[in-house]
Design an enzyme around this catalytic site. Structure first.
Site, PDB file in Angstrom:
ATOM      1  N   ARG A  14      14.927  -6.033  54.689  1.00 42.88           N
ATOM      2  CA  ARG A  14      14.940  -4.601  54.398  1.00 42.88           C
ATOM      3  C   ARG A  14      15.779  -4.405  53.143  1.00 42.88           C
ATOM      4  NH1 ARG A  14      11.095  -4.195  57.233  1.00 42.88           N
ATOM      5  NH2 ARG A  14      10.855  -2.945  59.111  1.00 42.88           N
ATOM      6  N   HIS A  32       6.258  -4.948  49.611  1.00 45.06           N
ATOM      7  CA  HIS A  32       6.416  -5.066  51.070  1.00 45.06           C
ATOM      8  C   HIS A  32       5.155  -5.698  51.694  1.00 45.06           C
ATOM      9  CE1 HIS A  32       8.801  -3.287  54.640  1.00 45.06           C
ATOM     10  NE2 HIS A  32       8.076  -4.300  55.059  1.00 45.06           N
TER      11      HIS A  32
HETATM   12  C1  GLV Z   1       7.396  -4.741  58.518  1.00 51.88           C
HETATM   13  O1  GLV Z   1       8.231  -4.572  57.695  1.00 51.88           O
HETATM   14  C2  GLV Z   1       7.673  -4.839  59.917  1.00 51.88           C
HETATM   15  O2  GLV Z   1       8.810  -4.536  60.314  1.00 51.88           O
HETATM   16  O3  GLV Z   1       6.788  -5.227  60.673  1.00 51.88           O
END
Ligand code: GLV
Length: 314
Positions: free
Chosen positions: A229, A277
């Site tokens: 994160r 991401h």
């Molecule tokens: C993606 O970031 C997840 O937490 O699955």
């Protein structure tokens, strides 16, 4: 009470895909999704299970009788920060479901890129230079993995099997073949990492943990990979250490604000590589298989794995 399931996924087409997939695996249970306009208040009130990802602000007040929420992803930080989240609601998260392999390959690619000096060869090609760098065994590169949960373990195993020297840091003791593990002495752990991979959940303890002081423990020329994160890292501190040539590079898949704002210095920084991401995406088939299995267990009165401990934030 008749069990009903609601799918709370904000993108309508995606919600529809989840709806169909879940309904096909659990044909005996009525499933609906938040985009269906005809859901009455009564029906919402008799819905006890939810499957979703980052539900909207009003979601929990519209569904007041939910008993459990099955998170369609691994990280629950956004859900735990939802202001309407009921105290007693049980949360289960997806465990692996194909994400571990994706993330392990992403990290392997980045480690090999550094080891094989791929970027240096590209820059030599641009200058018409024919020169090879001395080859070194993979074991000469030490990779440290911060976070040894379901995903971190797979990254550690994969990198170690390939031949990198691997160590891992986690709050509870983990045993992984070929991997040296730490539960304390963060600076000692960081001291050895040519590559540091962040794959721990965002909690009070990990928020901003990787700042100027801690990152300075990495050896000169180290690389940072963040697939966890964004808030684990302080952006400005990372940039300072890259500009001071203490760190050689950063591969970032996650950010404090997503999408990464267009004026953020990461975009154009020559030592930063960005992906949106995407290092490990929730795969519909394996995730729905897993969640429907967990729902069946839950309805039999068993305790499915992946129950989130709110005090730990994961
Ligand atoms: C993606 O970031 C997840 O937490 O699955």
């Amino acid at each position: 009470m008749l069990t009903k399931i609601v799918i709370s996924i904000n993108a309508e087409t995606e919600a529809q895909r989840w709806h169909e997939a879940l309904a096909s695996r659990l044909p005996e249970i009525p499933v609906h999704n938040v985009h269906q306009l005809e859901i009455s208040e009564r029906e919402a009130a008799s819905t006890v299970l939810a499957v979703g990802w980052k539900p909207k602000r009003e979601f929990f007040s519209r569904y007041p009788n939910l008993l459990a929420f099955f998170n369609a992803g691994a990280g629950v930080d956004a859900l735990l920060n939802h202001t309407g989240l009921p105290q007693k609601l049980e949360i289960f998260r997806v465990e692996d479901a194909g994400m571990g392999q994706q993330m392990a390959l992403y990290c392997l690619q980045e480690c090999l890129r550094r080891h094989n000096r791929t970027d240096d060869y590209a820059s030599q090609q641009a200058q018409g230079i024919w020169r090879s760098f001395e080859s070194r065994p993979l074991s000469a590169t030490h990779v440290g993995i911060f976070g040894l949960g379901v995903l971190g373990k797979q990254i550690a195993t994969r990198l170690s099997e390939v031949g990198f020297s691997v160590s891992g840091f986690s709050t509870s003791k983990k045993t992984i073949a070929g991997v040296e593990t730490y539960t304390d002495d963060l600076s000692g752990f960081l001291n050895r990492c040519d590559v540091l991979i962040l794959v721990a959940p965002l909690t009070e303890a990990t928020d901003s943990l990787f700042n100027r002081a801690t990152l300075a423990h990495l050896p000169r020329g180290a690389q940072v990979i963040n697939v966890a994160r964004g808030p684990l890292l302080i952006d400005e501190d990372l940039l300072t250490l890259l500009d001071a040539e203490h760190l050689a590079g950063a591969t970032l898949d996650v950010f404090r604000k997503e999408p990464l704002p267009s004026d953020h210095p990461f975009w154009k920084h020559p030592k930063v590589r960005i992906t949106p991401h995407s290092s490990a995406q929730t795969l519909l088939g394996p995730s729905v298989d897993q969640i429907s299995g967990k729902i069946r267990q839950y309805l039999r009165g068993e305790r499915p794995s992946g129950l989130v401990d709110r005090s730990l934030h994961y």
